[in-house]
Design an enzyme around this catalytic site. Sequence first.
Site, PDB file in Angstrom:
ATOM      1  N   PRO A 253      15.003  -5.741 -26.956  1.00 12.22           N
ATOM      2  CA  PRO A 253      16.174  -6.543 -26.468  1.00 12.22           C
ATOM      3  C   PRO A 253      15.874  -7.733 -25.748  1.00 12.22           C
ATOM      4  O   PRO A 253      16.083  -8.075 -24.976  1.00 12.22           O
ATOM      5  CB  PRO A 253      16.641  -5.437 -25.166  1.00 12.22           C
ATOM      6  CG  PRO A 253      15.452  -4.859 -24.789  1.00 12.22           C
ATOM      7  CD  PRO A 253      14.420  -4.764 -26.075  1.00 12.22           C
ATOM      8  N   CYS A 254      15.718  -8.880 -27.000  1.00 12.01           N
ATOM      9  CA  CYS A 254      15.614 -10.120 -26.602  1.00 12.01           C
ATOM     10  C   CYS A 254      16.868 -10.953 -26.036  1.00 12.01           C
ATOM     11  O   CYS A 254      16.657 -11.812 -25.348  1.00 12.01           O
ATOM     12  CB  CYS A 254      15.082 -10.789 -27.863  1.00 12.01           C
ATOM     13  SG  CYS A 254      16.043 -10.738 -29.444  1.00 12.01           S
ATOM     14  N   HIS A 255      17.843  -9.953 -26.115  1.00 15.03           N
ATOM     15  CA  HIS A 255      19.070 -10.633 -25.394  1.00 15.03           C
ATOM     16  C   HIS A 255      19.236 -10.480 -23.850  1.00 15.03           C
ATOM     17  O   HIS A 255      19.743 -11.406 -23.107  1.00 15.03           O
ATOM     18  CB  HIS A 255      20.395  -9.893 -25.939  1.00 15.03           C
ATOM     19  CG  HIS A 255      20.460  -8.387 -25.736  1.00 15.03           C
ATOM     20  ND1 HIS A 255      19.569  -7.366 -26.570  1.00 15.03           N
ATOM     21  CD2 HIS A 255      20.994  -7.684 -24.609  1.00 15.03           C
ATOM     22  CE1 HIS A 255      19.856  -6.256 -26.003  1.00 15.03           C
ATOM     23  NE2 HIS A 255      20.645  -6.279 -24.843  1.00 15.03           N
TER      24      HIS A 255
END
Length: 292
Positions: A253-255
Amino acid sequence: MKCSKIVIRPATIGDAPTLAQVVAMAIGDDEALHNYCGANYLTILREVARTKGTQYNWENGMIAEVDGVCAGAVVGYDGAHLEALRRGTLAVIHRHAGICPKVSDETQAGEYYLDSLAVLPEFRGRGVGGSLIRALAEKAFSEGHERVGLIVDSDNPKAEKLYTAQGFERVGERTFFGHGMHHLQLKNLWDIHKRVTRSTRITEFQRRVYLELLKVPAGETITYRELANRIGCRSAQAVGQALKRNPFAPAVPCHRVVASDGSLGGYFGERSGKKLEQKRRLLQEEAESLRR
């Protein structure tokens, strides 16, 4: 009769004649082969297999050997690279055959594409095809791909059965070389930790970043600086570059990584536009899910 030993190995440039034969066998239709690359199609396909940056080049191939004898091969690649690989393929065909065939898309981003598979007649019925399929899937999954895809002629139920026996399922229909085709896919059932840990297409630094990021739960965020500190890295920018190249999003989850000032920062190298809106939406959806 069962073969005593099947070995799957990466193809070499010296395997170009075998790869050409396998691609021709996979296409199967003599008229389609003539329309695709001319009357001397095996010669042309050998040139394609010898040339880097093409669909059938040896770097995309795997060879099956039975007791040390070549028995078949499979060719596969990332579907996201189809346009570039096809451009290279058609350039070789035009250079050697003087024709520019028009070919519809058989794959797309989001799947590792099994382009061509064939077993030489004298080795059929010995499990060679299944071994090649499993080896290609293992390669794709170890690189981090979520699924392997292929198309099979709707008039060839025997071939489809070979793939469904390995876990492939129909997901749609296509038309290719004038034939109706079933689109099949095999999903990677590895959990995301295993996919990141075993991936061969990321650097060790990326692996450290992604595995640490997986510890950040949904509904929470972390800054680039905090993430860098957690893995003992002095450069938040280096972490940002690793996230920009994240092939596992949104499972990794780089968000959930934001700027130190509380702003969203960037998303896949963009600081505005559709990508940033996608990041905002993912964070909102996670927050709403936790409130339910």
